[in-house]
Scaffold this motif. Structure first.
Motif, PDB file in Angstrom:
ATOM      1  N   SER A 222       0.853  -1.188   0.000  1.00 20.44           N
ATOM      2  CA  SER A 222       0.000   0.000   0.000  1.00 20.44           C
ATOM      3  C   SER A 222       0.892   1.241   0.000  1.00 20.44           C
ATOM      4  O   SER A 222       1.997   1.203   0.536  1.00 20.44           O
ATOM      5  N   VAL A 223       0.403   2.304  -0.593  1.00 17.54           N
ATOM      6  CA  VAL A 223       1.135   3.569  -0.501  1.00 17.54           C
ATOM      7  C   VAL A 223       0.187   4.676  -0.046  1.00 17.54           C
ATOM      8  O   VAL A 223      -0.995   4.679  -0.394  1.00 17.54           O
ATOM      9  N   ILE A 224       0.719   5.561   0.761  1.00 16.81           N
ATOM     10  CA  ILE A 224      -0.003   6.792   1.099  1.00 16.81           C
ATOM     11  C   ILE A 224       0.707   7.930   0.376  1.00 16.81           C
ATOM     12  O   ILE A 224       1.917   8.124   0.564  1.00 16.81           O
ATOM     13  N   SER A 262     -13.150   3.669 -10.880  1.00 16.42           N
ATOM     14  CA  SER A 262     -12.557   3.770  -9.538  1.00 16.42           C
ATOM     15  C   SER A 262     -13.615   3.392  -8.512  1.00 16.42           C
ATOM     16  O   SER A 262     -14.798   3.257  -8.854  1.00 16.42           O
ATOM     17  N   PRO A 263     -13.230   3.235  -7.257  1.00 15.84           N
ATOM     18  CA  PRO A 263     -14.240   2.958  -6.225  1.00 15.84           C
ATOM     19  C   PRO A 263     -15.282   4.090  -6.123  1.00 15.84           C
ATOM     20  O   PRO A 263     -15.012   5.225  -6.538  1.00 15.84           O
ATOM     21  N   ALA A 406      -7.900   3.227  -1.962  1.00 15.59           N
ATOM     22  CA  ALA A 406      -8.584   2.621  -0.810  1.00 15.59           C
ATOM     23  C   ALA A 406      -8.991   3.650   0.239  1.00 15.59           C
ATOM     24  O   ALA A 406      -9.726   3.335   1.175  1.00 15.59           O
ATOM     25  N   GLY A 407      -8.500   4.865   0.079  1.00 13.49           N
ATOM     26  CA  GLY A 407      -8.885   5.877   1.060  1.00 13.49           C
ATOM     27  C   GLY A 407      -8.487   7.274   0.602  1.00 13.49           C
ATOM     28  O   GLY A 407      -7.490   7.441  -0.109  1.00 13.49           O
ATOM     29  N   ILE A 408      -9.329   8.235   1.003  1.00  9.53           N
ATOM     30  CA  ILE A 408      -9.055   9.642   0.676  1.00  9.53           C
ATOM     31  C   ILE A 408      -9.212  10.435   1.959  1.00  9.53           C
ATOM     32  O   ILE A 408     -10.156  10.207   2.732  1.00  9.53           O
ATOM     33  N   SER A 409      -8.309  11.364   2.177  1.00  7.32           N
ATOM     34  CA  SER A 409      -8.347  12.092   3.454  1.00  7.32           C
ATOM     35  C   SER A 409      -9.432  13.168   3.466  1.00  7.32           C
ATOM     36  O   SER A 409      -9.916  13.597   2.421  1.00  7.32           O
ATOM     37  N   LYS A 410      -9.716  13.613   4.677  1.00  7.53           N
ATOM     38  CA  LYS A 410     -10.692  14.698   4.847  1.00  7.53           C
ATOM     39  C   LYS A 410     -10.068  16.046   4.544  1.00  7.53           C
ATOM     40  O   LYS A 410     -10.772  17.008   4.274  1.00  7.53           O
ATOM     41  N   GLU A 411      -8.740  16.109   4.652  1.00  3.56           N
ATOM     42  CA  GLU A 411      -8.093  17.392   4.401  1.00  3.56           C
ATOM     43  C   GLU A 411      -7.492  17.429   2.996  1.00  3.56           C
ATOM     44  O   GLU A 411      -7.052  16.395   2.477  1.00  3.56           O
ATOM     45  N   ARG A 412      -7.489  18.612   2.399  1.00  6.12           N
ATOM     46  CA  ARG A 412      -6.907  18.785   1.065  1.00  6.12           C
ATOM     47  C   ARG A 412      -6.024  20.031   1.057  1.00  6.12           C
ATOM     48  O   ARG A 412      -6.181  20.922   1.891  1.00  6.12           O
ATOM     49  N   LYS A 413      -5.135  20.053   0.057  1.00  9.73           N
ATOM     50  CA  LYS A 413      -4.236  21.196  -0.071  1.00  9.73           C
ATOM     51  C   LYS A 413      -4.163  21.595  -1.541  1.00  9.73           C
ATOM     52  O   LYS A 413      -4.151  20.726  -2.428  1.00  9.73           O
ATOM     53  N   HIS A 414      -4.070  22.904  -1.790  1.00  9.48           N
ATOM     54  CA  HIS A 414      -3.920  23.385  -3.167  1.00  9.48           C
ATOM     55  C   HIS A 414      -2.445  23.294  -3.533  1.00  9.48           C
ATOM     56  O   HIS A 414      -1.604  23.940  -2.899  1.00  9.48           O
ATOM     57  N   TYR A 429      -4.619  13.527   0.851  1.00 10.42           N
ATOM     58  CA  TYR A 429      -3.783  12.332   0.991  1.00 10.42           C
ATOM     59  C   TYR A 429      -4.586  11.182   0.375  1.00 10.42           C
ATOM     60  O   TYR A 429      -5.813  11.109   0.557  1.00 10.42           O
ATOM     61  N   ILE A 430      -3.912  10.334  -0.359  1.00  9.45           N
ATOM     62  CA  ILE A 430      -4.609   9.204  -0.997  1.00  9.45           C
ATOM     63  C   ILE A 430      -3.920   7.904  -0.586  1.00  9.45           C
ATOM     64  O   ILE A 430      -2.688   7.792  -0.659  1.00  9.45           O
ATOM     65  N   LEU A 431      -4.726   6.937  -0.174  1.00 14.46           N
ATOM     66  CA  LEU A 431      -4.224   5.596   0.131  1.00 14.46           C
ATOM     67  C   LEU A 431      -4.542   4.689  -1.061  1.00 14.46           C
ATOM     68  O   LEU A 431      -5.702   4.591  -1.480  1.00 14.46           O
ATOM     69  N   ILE A 432      -3.522   4.058  -1.612  1.00 18.07           N
ATOM     70  CA  ILE A 432      -3.719   3.154  -2.749  1.00 18.07           C
ATOM     71  C   ILE A 432      -3.109   1.798  -2.407  1.00 18.07           C
ATOM     72  O   ILE A 432      -1.992   1.722  -1.886  1.00 18.07           O
ATOM     73  N   GLU A 433      -3.853   0.735  -2.699  1.00 16.27           N
ATOM     74  CA  GLU A 433      -3.378  -0.614  -2.364  1.00 16.27           C
ATOM     75  C   GLU A 433      -2.741  -1.301  -3.565  1.00 16.27           C
ATOM     76  O   GLU A 433      -3.000  -0.936  -4.716  1.00 16.27           O
ATOM     77  N   ASN A 434      -1.970  -2.331  -3.277  1.00 17.66           N
ATOM     78  CA  ASN A 434      -1.378  -3.207  -4.316  1.00 17.66           C
ATOM     79  C   ASN A 434      -0.576  -2.436  -5.358  1.00 17.66           C
ATOM     80  O   ASN A 434      -0.759  -2.621  -6.563  1.00 17.66           O
TER      81      ASN A 434
END
Lengths: 441, 472
Positions: A222-224, A262-263, A406-414, A429-434
């Motif tokens: 997995s990568v964040i 995508s999901p 697999a996941g997206i954060s609640k916070e975002r940045k420009h 922030y994005i969590l991606i698996e495999n």
């Protein structure tokens, strides 16, 4: 201001008189400033002033374009352009320029961004913030960029408008050791709220954490992605939503309209809103820009269009016209429901990646590519950052990665950085698996 | 181009408290066309003209440019550049290496002048290339052909007395093709470039080259097999040799990277003072000599004087396997106490000239390509590449083959599907044991600088053989 618009309209009238079927003229008076720094010192400050009119015209479905500097030799250049149009070839796919009169949103551009008395103060703020976080030995470099453009557009097909576009960006890369660095950016359309210290602080934080890196391993994990890295991936996916890139198969989205890509929790849109460094109220055909959701809860809903590509795809223009082909302006990924900390806690075996560069494809249509993580990259084990790594490559597939979010954060940045995190984006922030990781052997 | 305004700007700058000032003007006639699947999408014709002022004052550098040709504007940009230079307030002052003033005029000859070929002919010739691609028994559903023709006039003056006028015609073309067979796709990108006239079009053999790629892509889809990953010999064709020379020799040898000036964007270098790699360090085998040479006539990266007015010459970057000479402009040369070797280039009048490559290539050896392959028991011949990249210290790189063949007992066998070498600069050049005698060049656009300055270059070399490298 109206004098420039009048001159721009005059060009359109002259081209029509010469026999053009449709004409667009866009005059940009731009002031751009950039200060580059390295080794904690300013290397050079650069200014460039541009007085430029872009002209595109059609004659019997032949499309030709030119640029005129400072309204010099307008008659001569239009005449020459016409000569070219007459020997040019018909483009049966040309669907005309946008028609109609439009009302545009008010620009909120900030002229103060190019009137900064001493822009180096912003740089010193960022450098000092990095030092404060990571120590006096930290070595920082980067750029401070400001832009202010007055844009005047006139079209024979009705649109006429004036826009002002401003931006200020700082990009800072801080080295705590030769192979331990952190990179961060601060991007805004106005001076209000622009905080270079924030970028310096983050670059320093990452650089400090990145000390004493060890060579990483190959494998699948997995990568964040932090927002800067995520911005690169959003730029990659979004450029492939341009209808032009779909038509020439520079896209993983060929023949995928209406399909799940995508999901369900993934939504992406293009939106050159007032906060963005790519803010604009109309596109290059004079169509009002707008929010365009192109991935809606996992489903590919639309490509990004100008008037011609929209006709080919039996759609409407999305207000993404460039002079010749449609472009994304500013990508936004919809908010997720994970906190950043939660994202880390849920990762048993993975990598935290903070920046990347040199993304290259084997095949844009099927999506095989690799990109090289740079600056801080970290091993995550059982929810915690265990150590700093170096010398790995992300070698995967653009469509698979989109599907493996697999996941997206609640916070975002420009974010916006060079050609790597481009176009600008509002990135979480994005969590991606495999995800496949490779290394030199 | 109004040279009197350029001279005026220099005189006005000379009146200030400057250590150095230069004015560089450029006027570029540009024609650009794009064909999409045989249809002319658009034809762009324009004249891009303006000038810049660069000032060194109080150890800081200021730069300002404009495309408005008036004396008032000239004063304005000089004032701005001067103010920026003074505001830098550097602790260690920037100096430029001492160089002699030059007064000269130079130009690149055209056998067939670009400006004498009418637009209709230009369009027609590229349309014929596209038509030829569709005449093959291969399904090529996406084809993009772009052409760029530039006539660039420059005028450079500085406070040391240099005064250089130049004229460089340049022509470039790009082909991007997608082949689809049996429901699978493969893609190829090919670039062509030349300094000179329209004769380039015939010399390139663009149609033959792209038809070759179309058929290669079909073979990759229909006949290629995956390589069994492992340690083996790799023979790189000139295209692969060239990209490796550019990425893992040319870039890390740019002195601005080595000194940190590009640290935040293009990056630094694995070569730096105090590290394991510096001038005199071994980086490859004895047969590895890589040069960068702007003086190759009609090459895509050709120039006679760089954008600081320094006469161009060949630079030996890696020599007989050793790190030998960095690429310098006047600023980096002064920092290392030497002279510039004329590597300062700018993409336009409104961009700062920075350290750049020109034509980077491996010098030839004595063997034929056939002799090199004959002596391979188990390996891959990688003729060309698709995906490639390298980290920003220029040490970890990867090249993925587009056209590639298995070598067994000295003979070429079936095509190999996208073989990959992913290795370090040191391992790559230390594995080379044979170099063929024929050098070939490819045109490329090198990316560096912020804002990005795409720069015309050649990459090239002979076929080279790497012994015992990991290929997957």
């Amino acid at each position: 201001m109206s004098e420039i618009l009048n001159k721009t309209e005059e060009i359109v009238k002259k081209a029509k008189t010469l026999g053009a079927d449709e004409v667009i003229a866009k005059t940009t008076f731009g002031k751009y400033r950039q200060t580059r720094f390295s080794n904690n010192q300013i290397d050079i400050t650069v200014a460039w002033n541009d007085y430029l009119t872009d002209i595109a015209l059609s004659w019997k479905k032949r499309v030709v374009a030119t640029q005129i500097r400072d309204f010099q030799n307008v008659d001569g250049q239009l005449k020459q352009l016409f000569e070219i149009a007459k020997v040019s070839k018909e483009n049966p796919m040309f669907g005309g320029f946008a028609k109609g009169k439009f009302k545009y949103a008010q620009s909120s551009a900030d002229k103060k961004v190019v009137e900064l008395g001493n822009p180096s103060e912003y740089i010193l703020e960022a450098i000092e913030a990095a030092k404060k976080e990571a120590g006096q030995d930290i070595n920082s470099g980067g750029i401070l960029f400001t832009k202010f453009e007055d844009v005047y557009l006139a079209s024979s097909e009705g649109p006429i408008g004036v826009d002002s576009r401003s931006a200020i960006e700082i990009s800072i890369r801080a080295f705590s050791q030769r192979e331990a660095s952190g990179h961060s950016v601060e991007c805004s359309s106005t001076l209000n709220g622009f905080n270079p210290s924030r970028a310096g602080l983050e670059a320093g934080e990452i650089a400090k954490l990145a000390r004493n890196p060890k060579a990483g391993d190959e494998g699948v994990c997995s990568v964040i992605l932090n927002p800067l890295f995520a911005g690169s991936m959003l730029g990659m996916w979004t450029s492939m939503v341009s209808a032009f890139n779909v038509m020439i198969q520079l896209s993983i989205f060929v023949d995928k309209l209406g399909q799940k890509v995508s999901p369900e929790f993934v939504t992406m849109k293009d939106n050159p809103a007032s906060y963005s460094v790519s803010n604009r109220v109309f596109d290059d055909e004079g169509v009002p820009t707008r929010e365009n959701v192109f991935i809606d809860r996992g489903i590919l809903k639309t490509y990004l269009h100008n008037t011609s590509t929209a006709k080919i795809f039996k759609a409407e223009t999305t207000g993404n016209a460039g002079l010749v082909v449609p472009n994304p302006w500013n990508v936004e990924m919809g908010l997720g429901n994970m906190g950043k900390d939660e994202m880390f806690r849920e990762t048993r075996n993975g990598l935290y990646l903070t920046n990347t560069w040199y993304t290259r494809f084997q095949n844009y249509k099927n999506g095989d590519f690799s990109t090289i993580p740079r600056d801080g990259l970290f091993l995550i084990e059982n929810g915690e950052i265990k150590r700093s790594l170096k010398d790995v490559r992300l070698s995967d597939n653009a469509l698979n990665m989109l599907g493996n979010i697999a996941g997206i954060s609640k916070e975002r940045k420009h974010v916006h950085w060079w050609g790597e995190a481009d176009p600008p984006s509002l990135a979480p922030y994005i969590l991606i698996e495999n995800v496949h990781i490779t290394k030199s052997k | 181009m109004e040279k009197d305004i350029v001279d005026y700007a220099l005189e006005y700058a000379r009146g200030k408290d400057v250590e150095y000032a230069e004015v560089r003007a450029q006027s570029q006639k540009l024609e650009q066309l794009m064909l999409k699947n045989g249809i002319l999408e658009a034809f762009l014709s324009s004249v891009n003209t303006g000038f810049c002022v660069r000032i060194l004052a109080d150890g800081g550098i200021g730069f300002a440019s404009t495309n408005k040709w008036t004396k008032d504007e000239a004063k304005g940009v000089v004032d701005l550049a001067y103010r920026f230079a003074k505001a830098a307030k550097r602790k260690d002052k920037i100096r430029f290496a001492e160089e002699k003033a030059v007064e000269t005029t130079w130009e690149v000859e055209q056998k067939k002048k670009i400006e004498d070929v009418d637009s209709e002919t230009k369009i027609k010739q590229f349309l014929e290339v596209d038509k030829a691609l569709t005449s093959q028994t291969v399904n090529v559903p996406a084809r993009v052909i772009q052409a760029i023709m530039q006539l660039t006039e420059k005028y450079f003056v500085n406070t040391e007395g240099s005064r250089i006028s130049s004229f460089v015609p340049k022509i470039a073309a790009f082909g991007f093709i997608t082949v689809v067979e049996q429901g699978k796709s493969e893609q190829a990108f090919k670039q062509f470039g030349y300094s000179g006239g329209w004769e380039a079009f015939d010399e390139w053999q663009m149609t033959e080259n792209l038809i070759h790629d179309v058929n290669v892509l079909k073979e990759v889809i229909t006949k290629a097999k995956a390589v069994k990953p492992g340690t083996m010999d790799l023979v790189c064709g000139p295209e692969v040799t060239g990209i490796a020379a550019h990425e893992s020799c040319g870039h890390p040898m740019e002195a601005d990277r080595i000194l940190g000036r590009e640290m935040s964007q293009a990056g630094r270098s694995f070569i730096y003072e105090g590290s394991s790699f510096w001038i005199g360090t071994r980086i490859g085998t004895d047969v590895v000599t890589i040069v960068d040479d702007p003086a190759i006539e009609h090459s895509y990266g050709y120039y006679k004087y760089d954008d600081e007015g320094i006469k161009a010459r060949r630079r030996y970057l890696y020599k007989n396997g050793f790190i030998n000479e960095f690429l310098h402009n006047r600023e980096t040369a002064a920092k290392l106490g030497i002279r510039s070797n004329a590597s300062s280039r700018s993409a336009n009048y409104d961009r700062e000239a920075i350290v750049r490559m020109a034509n980077t290539f491996v010098l030839p050896g004595k063997m034929t390509k056939e002799e090199i392959i004959e002596d391979v028991k188990n390996g891959v011949y990688m003729v060309s590449f698709t995906e490639w990249n390298i980290d920003d210290k220029r040490f970890n790189q990867r090249y993925v083959g587009r056209e590639a063949y298995l070598i067994e007992n000295g003979e070429l066998k079936h095509p190999v599907a996208r073989p990959i070498i992913e290795t370090t600069t040191l391992k790559f050049w230390s594995a080379v044991d044979a170099v063929s005698k024929t050098v070939e060049f490819d045109a490329a656009t090198c990316g560096k600088g912020d804002p990005m300055q795409g720069m015309s270059v050649y990459t090239g070399g002979p076929a080279i053989r790497l012994r015992g490298v990991y290929v997957k």
